[in-house]
Design a protein around this motif. Structure first.
Motif, short mmCIF file in Angstrom:
data_model
loop_
_atom_site.label_atom_id
_atom_site.label_comp_id
_atom_site.label_asym_id
_atom_site.label_seq_id
_atom_site.Cartn_x
_atom_site.Cartn_y
_atom_site.Cartn_z
N PRO A 52 22.43 64.80 61.23
CA PRO A 52 21.30 64.14 61.59
C PRO A 52 21.08 63.12 62.83
N SER A 53 22.30 62.54 63.03
CA SER A 53 22.43 61.67 64.27
C SER A 53 23.78 61.60 64.85
N VAL A 54 24.03 61.94 66.10
CA VAL A 54 25.15 61.89 66.99
C VAL A 54 25.35 60.64 67.78
N GLY A 55 26.37 60.12 67.55
CA GLY A 55 26.56 59.04 68.48
C GLY A 55 26.92 59.18 69.96
N PRO A 56 26.96 58.17 70.56
CA PRO A 56 27.58 58.28 72.05
C PRO A 56 28.83 58.69 72.26
N ASN A 57 29.69 58.92 71.19
CA ASN A 57 31.01 59.55 71.40
C ASN A 57 30.86 61.01 71.07
N GLY A 58 29.89 61.65 70.80
CA GLY A 58 29.80 63.08 70.33
C GLY A 58 30.09 63.23 69.13
N GLU A 59 30.11 62.07 68.29
CA GLU A 59 30.80 62.39 66.92
C GLU A 59 29.27 61.87 65.85
N PRO A 60 29.85 62.37 64.59
CA PRO A 60 28.50 61.97 63.75
C PRO A 60 28.36 60.30 63.45
N LYS A 61 27.15 59.94 63.61
CA LYS A 61 26.70 58.38 63.47
C LYS A 61 26.83 57.86 62.24
N PHE A 62 26.15 58.60 61.19
CA PHE A 62 25.88 58.36 59.91
C PHE A 62 26.49 59.32 59.04
N SER A 63 26.44 60.60 58.97
CA SER A 63 26.87 61.60 57.96
C SER A 63 26.76 62.86 58.81
N GLU A 64 27.61 63.85 57.96
CA GLU A 64 27.48 65.45 58.48
C GLU A 64 27.77 66.25 57.41
N ALA A 65 27.40 67.29 57.31
CA ALA A 65 27.58 67.90 55.89
C ALA A 65 27.53 69.54 56.20
N PHE A 66 28.27 70.55 55.66
CA PHE A 66 27.96 71.87 55.70
C PHE A 66 27.37 72.36 54.41
N ASN A 67 26.72 73.33 54.29
CA ASN A 67 25.86 73.89 53.15
C ASN A 67 26.37 75.37 52.76
N VAL A 68 26.57 75.67 51.72
CA VAL A 68 26.78 77.17 51.35
C VAL A 68 25.65 77.49 50.29
N PRO A 69 24.92 78.50 50.48
CA PRO A 69 23.99 79.16 49.76
C PRO A 69 24.66 80.08 48.41
N LEU A 70 23.90 79.76 47.48
CA LEU A 70 24.32 80.26 46.44
C LEU A 70 24.11 82.04 46.35
N TYR A 71 22.86 82.24 46.24
CA TYR A 71 22.25 83.44 46.20
C TYR A 71 22.76 84.45 47.11
N GLU A 72 22.87 84.15 48.56
CA GLU A 72 23.04 85.02 49.49
C GLU A 72 24.70 85.38 49.57
N MET A 73 25.35 84.23 49.22
CA MET A 73 26.78 84.50 49.27
C MET A 73 27.24 85.31 48.02
N ALA A 74 26.81 85.06 46.96
CA ALA A 74 27.39 85.50 45.46
C ALA A 74 26.76 86.66 45.00
N ILE A 75 25.43 86.91 45.34
CA ILE A 75 24.55 87.81 44.71
C ILE A 75 24.01 88.98 45.35
N ASP A 76 23.55 88.62 46.75
CA ASP A 76 22.91 89.51 47.54
C ASP A 76 23.73 90.08 48.76
N PRO A 77 24.66 91.09 48.84
CA PRO A 77 25.46 91.33 49.83
C PRO A 77 24.40 91.94 51.01
N ALA A 78 23.14 92.43 50.51
CA ALA A 78 22.36 93.05 51.74
C ALA A 78 21.80 92.07 52.61
N SER A 79 21.85 90.73 52.31
CA SER A 79 21.34 89.55 53.05
C SER A 79 21.96 89.55 54.10
#
Length: 358
Positions: free
Chosen positions: A109-136
């Motif tokens: 959500p926020s990148v500091g002057p040094n180009g790094e995360p200011k408060f937080s960063e995260a990656f998300n992995v969705p359940l349905y598309e990854m595990a259930i629906d290969p056609a996605s």
């Protein structure tokens, strides 16, 4: 426990400091729930009608132990990647195009002057598309692809344990068996997710003027948080009314915030707004925020792993019928009934607007 597998843990370099006001959350045993222990069922029912937060002891049963160890492994994936991978590579893992819901992709959500995360960063992995629906056509980025089976194991096992909790609540709500679980089937399209978060540490003594994640209630049914460093706070219920009107922009200056101390082998479970809506307020959504870690833990990068389970996308967000659940008021009956997909997009978009406006 009938298992030779041992509980693993993320190495703790600095323990949670003494002298900070903590909230003594109740501890629930997964083993006792599976054994239909009446005292444990009564205890969880009381929790879910008050704060909506509790510790769930995973390591007293083989099913929970597997989930705990997978959570530790996912944390170590975050530690190995998030602070080291160039920002442009992380940003190339895109969130969904549709507005609001964050269940896929990388977010900072926020990148500091040094180009790094200011408060937080995260990656998300969705359940349905990854595990259930290969056609996605969904594919994890190259820096996450080697961990696909770990992520699927976490999400599937977490869903099974979520069903155990929902089954207990169905009984206490006096609805038919399966009435809640049918909205949370693993194989139905949903916005369930696995999220690995990093909150960068700051030098001890640095004045922090903003919270890393503002006061909010989760737009899920059930959330399970694996965490090892302080930062999560819950508002003492006696103070909650004083924060009304501040919403997601709450100043956070109230004395009522209490630290949640991580306990090895336990996930922190909280109910979200989806279950509150489906029970017309009988079940309470946990109110919380994330701030910089306390005392000597402040310089540490805080990593957490979050499993979020939501109703299927097509679920109508309206209360179940039961003698325990109050019917809709005339005013509520005039409100538009949204699907979970529509409702979730609205809710999550509001929270992330606050974050990005900082």
């Amino acid at each position: 426990m009938g298992s030779h597998i041992m509980a693993r843990n993320v190495p703790e370099t600095v323990p949670f400091p003494d002298g900070y006001p903590i909230i003594e959350l109740p501890q629930i045993s997964l083993r006792k729930l599976l054994e239909s222990d009446e005292d444990e069922i009564d205890k969880i029912w009381g929790i879910c009608r008050s704060t909506g937060f509790f510790y769930l002891n995973l390591v007293d049963h083989p099913q929970g132990l597997k989930l705990w160890n997978d959570g530790v492994d996912a944390c170590e994936v975050g530690q190995a990647i998030l602070s080291k991978l160039p920002m442009e590579e992380k940003l190339a893992y895109k969130a969904r195009d549709r507005l609001g819901v964050f269940d896929m992709g990388y977010k900072c959500p926020s990148v500091g002057p040094n180009g790094e995360p200011k408060f937080s960063e995260a990656f998300n992995v969705p359940l349905y598309e990854m595990a259930i629906d290969p056609a996605s056509g969904f594919q994890l980025p190259s820096w996450l692809a080697p961990h696909r089976e770990l992520f699927i194991s976490l999400l599937q096992n977490g869903n099974n344990i979520s069903d155990i909790l929902l089954s207990v609540l169905e009984r206490q709500l006096q609805v038919s068996k399966g009435d809640l679980m049918k909205f949370h089937r693993f194989t139905d399209p949903s916005n369930d997710f696995l999220r690995v978060l990093r909150y960068p540490g700051t030098p001890e003594g640095t004045q922090i003027s903003q919270t890393n994640f503002p006061p909010h209630r989760d737009s899920v049914s059930i959330a399970m948080l694996f965490t090892w460093v302080g930062g999560l706070q819950i508002l003492d219920p006696a103070f909650e009314s004083k924060l009304q009107g501040e919403g997601a922009n709450g100043s956070g200056s109230l004395e009522g915030w209490r630290w949640v101390k991580p306990i090895p082998g336990h996930v922190i479970v909280n109910l979200g707004d989806a279950l509150s809506i489906l029970t017309n307020g009988v079940l309470k959504s946990g109110f919380h925020r994330v701030i910089t870690a306390p005392g000597a833990q402040q310089p540490l990068d805080k990593y957490s792993v979050l499993l979020g389970y939501r109703p299927a996308l097509v679920t109508k967000m309206t209360p179940l019928v039961s003698s325990v659940i109050p019917p809709l008021t005339p005013k509520q009956q005039k409100d538009q009934v949204l699907t979970c997909e529509e409702w979730g997009a609205q809710r999550v978009h509001k929270v992330y607007t606050v974050l990005e406006n900082r």
